[in-house]
Design a protein around this motif. Structure first.
Motif, PDB file in Angstrom:
ATOM      1  N   LEU A 126       4.302  10.883   2.723  1.00 13.87           N
ATOM      2  CA  LEU A 126       3.882   9.783   3.750  1.00 13.87           C
ATOM      3  C   LEU A 126       4.353   8.324   3.378  1.00 13.87           C
ATOM      4  O   LEU A 126       4.768   7.708   4.050  1.00 13.87           O
ATOM      5  CB  LEU A 126       2.424  10.050   3.868  1.00 13.87           C
ATOM      6  CG  LEU A 126       2.433  11.418   4.434  1.00 13.87           C
ATOM      7  CD1 LEU A 126       0.717  11.499   4.857  1.00 13.87           C
ATOM      8  CD2 LEU A 126       2.830  11.445   5.948  1.00 13.87           C
ATOM      9  N   GLY A 127       4.026   8.027   1.744  1.00 14.90           N
ATOM     10  CA  GLY A 127       4.152   6.918   1.282  1.00 14.90           C
ATOM     11  C   GLY A 127       5.626   6.349   1.461  1.00 14.90           C
ATOM     12  O   GLY A 127       5.922   5.049   1.690  1.00 14.90           O
ATOM     13  N   LEU A 167       3.875   5.920  -5.414  1.00  8.19           N
ATOM     14  CA  LEU A 167       3.939   5.916  -6.899  1.00  8.19           C
ATOM     15  C   LEU A 167       2.803   6.941  -7.416  1.00  8.19           C
ATOM     16  O   LEU A 167       2.974   7.618  -8.226  1.00  8.19           O
ATOM     17  CB  LEU A 167       3.569   4.592  -7.483  1.00  8.19           C
ATOM     18  CG  LEU A 167       4.873   3.681  -7.360  1.00  8.19           C
ATOM     19  CD1 LEU A 167       4.360   2.266  -7.868  1.00  8.19           C
ATOM     20  CD2 LEU A 167       6.317   4.167  -8.085  1.00  8.19           C
ATOM     21  N   LEU A 168       1.440   6.855  -6.624  1.00  7.89           N
ATOM     22  CA  LEU A 168       0.554   7.801  -7.280  1.00  7.89           C
ATOM     23  C   LEU A 168       1.126   9.262  -6.762  1.00  7.89           C
ATOM     24  O   LEU A 168       0.675  10.324  -7.651  1.00  7.89           O
ATOM     25  CB  LEU A 168      -0.608   7.431  -6.393  1.00  7.89           C
ATOM     26  CG  LEU A 168      -1.468   6.309  -6.982  1.00  7.89           C
ATOM     27  CD1 LEU A 168      -2.596   5.999  -5.714  1.00  7.89           C
ATOM     28  CD2 LEU A 168      -1.768   6.446  -8.113  1.00  7.89           C
ATOM     29  N   ALA A 175       6.632   5.672   5.048  1.00 11.29           N
ATOM     30  CA  ALA A 175       6.206   4.321   5.372  1.00 11.29           C
ATOM     31  C   ALA A 175       7.074   3.262   4.950  1.00 11.29           C
ATOM     32  O   ALA A 175       7.287   1.994   5.415  1.00 11.29           O
ATOM     33  CB  ALA A 175       4.693   4.425   5.066  1.00 11.29           C
ATOM     34  N   LEU A 176       7.075   3.354   3.707  1.00 10.87           N
ATOM     35  CA  LEU A 176       7.843   2.263   2.718  1.00 10.87           C
ATOM     36  C   LEU A 176       9.297   1.964   3.301  1.00 10.87           C
ATOM     37  O   LEU A 176       9.525   0.747   3.578  1.00 10.87           O
ATOM     38  CB  LEU A 176       7.784   2.522   1.328  1.00 10.87           C
ATOM     39  CG  LEU A 176       8.491   1.495   0.556  1.00 10.87           C
ATOM     40  CD1 LEU A 176       7.814   0.319   0.472  1.00 10.87           C
ATOM     41  CD2 LEU A 176       8.482   1.946  -1.239  1.00 10.87           C
ATOM     42  N   PHE A 177       9.985   3.132   3.511  1.00 14.78           N
ATOM     43  CA  PHE A 177      11.073   3.051   4.346  1.00 14.78           C
ATOM     44  C   PHE A 177      11.317   2.282   5.646  1.00 14.78           C
ATOM     45  O   PHE A 177      12.009   1.509   5.940  1.00 14.78           O
ATOM     46  CB  PHE A 177      11.702   4.288   4.269  1.00 14.78           C
ATOM     47  CG  PHE A 177      13.149   4.572   4.730  1.00 14.78           C
ATOM     48  CD1 PHE A 177      14.495   4.161   4.248  1.00 14.78           C
ATOM     49  CD2 PHE A 177      13.385   4.843   6.361  1.00 14.78           C
ATOM     50  CE1 PHE A 177      15.538   3.855   5.010  1.00 14.78           C
ATOM     51  CE2 PHE A 177      14.621   5.105   6.978  1.00 14.78           C
ATOM     52  CZ  PHE A 177      15.600   4.386   6.250  1.00 14.78           C
ATOM     53  N   GLY A 230       0.840  -1.043  -0.046  1.00 10.52           N
ATOM     54  CA  GLY A 230      -0.022   0.082  -0.091  1.00 10.52           C
ATOM     55  C   GLY A 230       0.714   1.201   0.057  1.00 10.52           C
ATOM     56  O   GLY A 230       0.630   1.957  -0.642  1.00 10.52           O
ATOM     57  N   ALA A 231       2.170   1.094   0.819  1.00  7.00           N
ATOM     58  CA  ALA A 231       2.856   2.614   0.813  1.00  7.00           C
ATOM     59  C   ALA A 231       3.423   2.714  -0.557  1.00  7.00           C
ATOM     60  O   ALA A 231       3.531   3.797  -1.021  1.00  7.00           O
ATOM     61  CB  ALA A 231       3.883   2.198   2.028  1.00  7.00           C
ATOM     62  N   LEU A 232       3.794   1.425  -1.074  1.00 10.67           N
ATOM     63  CA  LEU A 232       4.457   1.620  -2.369  1.00 10.67           C
ATOM     64  C   LEU A 232       3.485   2.283  -3.428  1.00 10.67           C
ATOM     65  O   LEU A 232       3.600   3.127  -4.235  1.00 10.67           O
ATOM     66  CB  LEU A 232       4.794   0.355  -2.960  1.00 10.67           C
ATOM     67  CG  LEU A 232       5.481   0.215  -4.387  1.00 10.67           C
ATOM     68  CD1 LEU A 232       6.840   1.388  -4.392  1.00 10.67           C
ATOM     69  CD2 LEU A 232       6.076  -1.061  -4.984  1.00 10.67           C
TER      70      LEU A 232
END
Length: 808
Positions: free
Chosen positions: A746-747, A733-734, A750-752, A727-729
């Motif tokens: 934010l994404g 990307l969006l 969270a991904l990191f 979801g974070a990825l």
């Protein structure tokens, strides 16, 4: 004519002009050397003039070379005579010794007369100086040969008197010499002090001899001899007078009736010298004033108990300072009045410094707590044996400052009056209740000055006086210095700031002392709340803001004391403390005070910290804080910050409540909030394309990402990290595709964090398997690589920041 030639051409012209000026200067120097040769050369032997236009080197004139040779010859001859006299002294009889000394001294003293007639001034000065030294050697030889049994001090005093007379007469005969007369002045300083020592006189007798000698020096200052004589006499008088003053000051402490006349004599000498040395008149008057205070206060101090010593000196100093504005201003010169005022102020200031320990003990003593809160025991003041007359000294200083008038006088009266109130409980050893009452009175008085420092007239700065321009060569420099802009000081503002600071300090001292007894704590907090509220209503500016913040703290103290009296737990006390930020938020609608709001917010943060040990109470406190912040967001000027704070508090309250309920799948509660929030944000962006992505999508994304991240770090399974990372990825990307800052940041964050959580065990295992030296080496290589490409990395970081900032 070309007014703007090329730089090369202009440089060539400048170099040519400089060369022409150098050639002209060399030609003039050569002409000057020839003219000097004509003036000093014998008649008929003038040097040939240099050829016109030819520069000749500037050499030493014949007369200058002659002076140098004669000077060296005279010095060598005198040194040889001295060496012969000293080395061969024992092998010669009395007649031979006398003949050698007489011949050498006579030659050295007679030679300057001949040299002066021939214009050899520097040579005459050198030979004359050696002649003076030889006369000293003559006096020493006479004592060793003819008068070996005489007392050394007595003979030295007599010899110094004779030498002073001889040198003075010699300098009067040969006025072209500059050294004999100052040397005579120096020799004249010795006869009286050395004679007093030889006669067996004590320190007072020797000091009187020094005073009389200094008086003779001052008489020389009043006459118009040459400058070197005046300088020598002035320095000698200063040294002898300083010695006599120090002796008199020491005697005033051990034998006041002996030291007082000596100090009076020194004061009279300084006052007389003030008329002869006008540039130093104020300084001399200050020294005279200090001597007068010591002379009068010494016997009075000896007749009173020891604790009255400092007040006696302070009274004498203030009496002397009162001459600053005498009834008949004409009977004391202005410089003398100024010196007396400065001397009296110095004495009073030293007395105030002596009286400071009780002030500090009264202010800081309550902080030295040996027992717990509300124990009923009170710590004894630190300087318990300090004399009570310290309060009298502070009272005298306050009255004197108030009498002086002017802005600084009023300020001094305020500071010293407040210091007196703070010192009274210690100096007079007042009981507990009286000590609290005095501190509260000091607080009320100081805060009253902060509200009304002296009337409307004091709110305007007074114009600074323009000093008069002195006459003479210093006039231009004085004008340049005094022409600088001077920022005037508003006396009302100064008194207001001083009153606010003093009132706050005494309020803290009173509260610390009141913590010994429960009833006193409530009483003091109630009084302080009333006082600071009154200042916040009636005052203005920084004083008003400070008082508003202090009033909020007093209210918080009352709430905390009430919670402690009721036996509430820490979490319950934290919930009770939320009354304070709620009240400040409600009052902020009517009374705007940044300090009150900030202090209320700080009290709210403390309340939240108190509820942390009990998560259920923490969730309730966070929810109540969100309500308070939401109510604050109704005000337009606080809407943005308060709305974000309210949302964060509500969200945190929900998370804590979910944790209390034992919920392990927060997404079941956060996703139903996130989806509608994102839909609302999308609709807002369609209606207002300029709206920020943080306002549109930030709350919705954070509602799910943040709780899920917290759950990931405590989840041992792989399902939630995989779903959250996917979801974070997608969000990242969006955000990159549509150039939206909030989803991208934010994404990506969270991904990191998810990746770091998943890789952390393997990284730890890998690091444990590697040699110990490898991680530091790798870190060093990384730093070197970053340092080598620092500029490029910096440009890349700036470019990335620019691209991120351009997103919505």
């Amino acid at each position: 004519m070309d007014m703007n030639p090329p730089p090369v051409e202009e440089l060539r012209r400048v170099d040519a002009e400089l060369a022409r000026l150098d050639a002209r200067r060399a030609e003039l120097l050569a002409r000057r050397a020839w003219l000097l040769g004509v003036l000093y050369a014998p008649a008929g032997r003038a040097a040939a003039p240099p050829f016109p236009g030819v520069a000749a080197p500037a050499e030493t004139s014949p007369r200058g070379a002659q002076n140098v040779l004669l000077t060296l010859g005279g010095i060598l001859l005198a040194v040889a005579a001295l060496a012969f006299t000293l080395v061969s002294w024992g092998s010669m009889g009395i007649a031979g010794r006398s003949a050698v000394l007489l011949a050498v001294t006579s030659a050295a003293l007679a030679a300057p007369a001949v040299l002066l007639r021939r214009g050899l001034g520097s040579t005459a000065e050198a030979v004359g100086a050696l002649g003076l030294v030889l006369t000293v050697l003559d006096a020493y030889a006479l004592h060793r040969v003819a008068l070996p049994g005489t007392d050394g001090l007595g003979y030295t005093a007599a010899a110094a008197a004779v030498l002073a007379g001889v040198w003075g007469g010699y300098g009067g005969l040969l006025r072209g010499l500059r050294l004999p007369l100052p040397a005579a002045v120096v020799a004249a300083q010795l006869p009286l002090p050395l004679g007093a020592l030889a006669a067996g006189g004590g320190p007072a007798v020797v000091a009187w001899a020094a005073v009389l000698t200094a008086a003779a020096d001052v008489l020389v200052l009043g006459r118009p001899p040459r400058s070197e004589v005046r300088v020598t006499a002035g320095v000698s008088a200063g040294v002898l007078a300083a010695w006599a003053l120090l002796t008199g000051a020491g005697l005033s402490l051990t034998d006041p009736w002996t030291g007082a006349p000596l100090l009076l004599g020194c004061a009279a000498l300084c006052l007389y010298a003030a008329g002869a040395a006008r540039p130093a008149a104020s300084t001399l008057a200050t020294v005279a004033g200090l001597a007068l205070v010591a002379a009068v206060a010494g016997p009075a101090r000896a007749a009173l108990p020891a604790e009255w010593a400092v007040p006696v000196y302070v009274v004498c100093g203030l009496a002397l300072a009162a001459l600053w504005r005498p009834v008949r201003a004409g009977w004391i010169p202005e410089a003398v009045r100024g010196g007396f005022g400065l001397a009296g102020g110095v004495v009073a200031g030293l007395g105030v410094l002596w009286a400071l320990p009780p002030v500090l003990a009264g202010l800081l003593g309550p902080a030295d707590r040996s027992a717990g809160l509300w124990s009923g025991t009170h710590a004894a003041p630190v300087p318990a044996d300090y004399p009570a007359t310290a309060a009298l000294v502070l009272l005298l200083g306050a009255v004197a400052a108030a009498t002086a008038g002017g802005p600084w006088g009023r300020w001094g009266a305020v500071v010293l009056g407040w210091s007196l109130l703070m010192a009274l409980p210690v100096a007079l050893e007042l009981p507990y209740a009286a000590g609290i009452a005095v501190r509260l009175v000091a607080t009320a008085a100081a805060l009253g000055l902060a509200v009304r420092p002296g009337g409307p007239a004091h709110d305007r700065p007074e114009p600074a006086p323009v000093p008069e321009r002195p006459e003479g060569a210093w006039g231009a420099s004085w004008t340049a210095v005094t022409a600088a802009p001077v920022v005037p000081v508003a006396p009302g503002a100064l008194l207001a700031w001083t009153g606010s600071a003093a009132g706050t300090a005494s309020a803290v001292s009173a509260l610390l002392l009141a913590l010994d007894v429960r009833a006193a704590t409530f009483g003091v907090l109630g009084v302080l709340l009333a006082l600071f509220t009154a200042v916040a209503v009636l005052g203005g500016g920084a004083v008003r803001e400070t008082a508003a913040g202090a009033a909020v703290l007093a209210a918080a103290g009352l709430v905390g004391a009430g919670a402690a009296t009721a036996g509430l737990s820490g979490a319950a006390a934290g919930l009770a403390l939320l009354i304070v930020p709620a009240a400040t938020a409600a009052l902020a609608v009517r009374v705007r005070s940044v300090a009150a709001e900030v202090t209320g917010a700080a009290v709210g943060a403390l309340a939240l910290a108190l509820t942390v040990p009990r998560p259920a109470a923490l969730a309730l406190a966070l929810a109540l804080g969100g309500v308070i912040a939401a109510a604050t967001a109704l005000r337009a000027e606080r809407r943005r910050a308060a709305s974000w704070t309210a949302g964060a508090l509500f969200l945190a309250a929900a998370w804590v409540r979910l944790a209390v309920w034992g919920v392990t799948v927060p997404e079941a509660y956060t996703l139903p909030v996130t989806v509608p929030a994102l839909v609302v944000g999308l609709l807002r962006r369609r209606r207002d394309p300029a709206a920020s992505s943080w306002a549109a999508y930030g709350p919705g994304l954070a509602a799910t990402l943040v709780p899920s991240l917290a759950a990931v770090w405590s989840d041992p399974h792989w399902t939630r990290p995989l779903l959250l990372g996917t979801g974070a990825l997608a969000v990242t990307l969006l955000g990159a595709r549509f150039r939206l800052q909030a989803p991208l940041v934010l994404g990506g964050a969270a991904l990191f964090l998810v990746a770091a959580h998943e890789l952390a065990p393997y990284v730890v295992q890998l690091v444990g398997a590697l040699p110990r030296w490898l991680p530091p080496a790798a870190a060093g290589l990384l730093l070197l690589a970053v340092g080598a490409t620092y500029e490029r990395r910096l440009r890349e970081a700036r470019a990335l920041r620019g691209r991120l900032a351009r997103m919505r």
